[in-house]
Design an enzyme around this catalytic site. Structure first.
Site, PDB file in Angstrom:
ATOM      1  N   GLU A 148       0.162   3.593  -2.078  1.00 48.03           N
ATOM      2  CA  GLU A 148      -1.234   3.922  -1.818  1.00 48.03           C
ATOM      3  C   GLU A 148      -1.325   5.441  -1.706  1.00 48.03           C
ATOM      4  O   GLU A 148      -0.607   6.047  -0.908  1.00 48.03           O
ATOM      5  CB  GLU A 148      -1.712   3.328  -0.494  1.00 48.03           C
ATOM      6  CG  GLU A 148      -1.797   1.843  -0.411  1.00 48.03           C
ATOM      7  CD  GLU A 148      -2.266   1.425   0.983  1.00 48.03           C
ATOM      8  OE1 GLU A 148      -2.855   2.259   1.704  1.00 48.03           O
ATOM      9  OE2 GLU A 148      -2.020   0.275   1.359  1.00 48.03           O
ATOM     10  N   ASP A 204      -8.372   5.889  10.224  1.00 45.21           N
ATOM     11  CA  ASP A 204      -7.063   6.525  10.342  1.00 45.21           C
ATOM     12  C   ASP A 204      -6.847   7.171  11.700  1.00 45.21           C
ATOM     13  O   ASP A 204      -7.751   7.795  12.268  1.00 45.21           O
ATOM     14  CB  ASP A 204      -6.893   7.577   9.244  1.00 45.21           C
ATOM     15  CG  ASP A 204      -6.848   6.953   7.859  1.00 45.21           C
ATOM     16  OD1 ASP A 204      -6.188   5.908   7.736  1.00 45.21           O
ATOM     17  OD2 ASP A 204      -7.470   7.495   6.931  1.00 45.21           O
TER      18      ASP A 204
END
Length: 264
Positions: free
Chosen positions: A44, A55
């Protein structure tokens, strides 16, 4: 275009995440090549974003380092061109909805198709908001890989699974990305519900960082996704290629059931 389901055919898949341009353009190319050579099945590539809501601190810091290198979405596509000169490893982008919208859905999908970037993971685009993008991605053969959280009920799992492409990304724990010492979610039950709704492979991410965890997840799912732990290795080792190779081999052995050692 890579059929993402094929990476799960012969063994449990090891999927790694890197931020494009962290710590710089050339290093990211080398990192992806090192991961591929050591046995990673899919990478990714995170496109740096100013407000990465899914995140945690490790990846947020990596985004800032990439911004210091003037990494833009167009520069990320140029990075993939450089990667494709050295490896054919399957790639997907992890990005946010505004990046794809600003670039233009069709233009973004065309770029992905031309570089064999086989899928997109967009954490801030729920199923209900994907109706305009999804047909464009389908037209260009790009998978929109959904996330399923532990809070998803049976009806939502079924709705997400019906529209899914590539594989299902199972979020192991609530909250943002980051390593976790203990994952207490009843993932076996969650994955069983998903398997009832779709035949697509299932990969578990968020919090996995040690071989023992990967080995445990391999008993439940078809693969594991490791992000923050890989980004941490990159942040603390330069060049990071040797440590990434070692880490990937250890995780690969664990997923193959050959060891369950820990990572310092």
């Amino acid at each position: 275009m890579t059929d993402l389901t094929t990476i799960f055919k012969n063994h449990k898949a090891f999927i790694a995440f890197v931020v494009a341009g962290d710590p710089n353009f050339e290093a990211t190319v080398d990192q992806v090549v090192a991961l591929a050579e050591a046995g990673c099945d899919l990478v990714e590539i995170g496109i740096p974003f100013s407000d990465p809501v899914a995140d945690g601190p490790e990846i947020q810091a990596a985004d800032l380092r990439a911004f210091d290198q003037h990494i833009t979405p167009q520069r990320v596509f140029e990075l993939v061109v450089a990667i494709r000169e050295k490896t054919t490893i399957p790639l997907v982008f992890l990005t946010y909805a505004n990046i794809v919208y600003q670039f233009g859905y069709a233009a973004f999908a065309q770029q992905c198709q031309s570089l064999n970037v086989a899928g997109l993971i967009i954490p801030d685009m729920p199923l209900e908001a994907s109706g305009e993008l999804r047909p464009t991605l389908d037209h260009y053969g790009i998978a929109l890989i959904p996330l399923i959280a532990p809070t998803s009920d049976d009806a939502r799992i079924a709705a997400i699974a019906q529209q899914a492409r590539g594989f299902i990304y199972v979020v192991s724990s609530l909250g943002v990305t980051g390593t976790r010492r203990h994952i207490t979610t009843d993932l076996a039950t969650l994955v069983a519900k998903i398997r009832h709704a779709t035949t697509l492979p299932v990969a578990i991410g968020f919090g996995i960082h040690e071989p023992a965890q990967a080995q445990a997840m391999a008993q439940i799912a078809d693969g594991v996704i490791v992000g923050s732990a890989v980004v941490h290795l990159i942040a603390t080792h330069q060049p990071a290629t040797a440590v990434l190779r070692d880490y990937t081999r250890r995780m690969r052995r664990a997923l193959d059931g050959r060891t369950a050692d820990t990572v310092d």
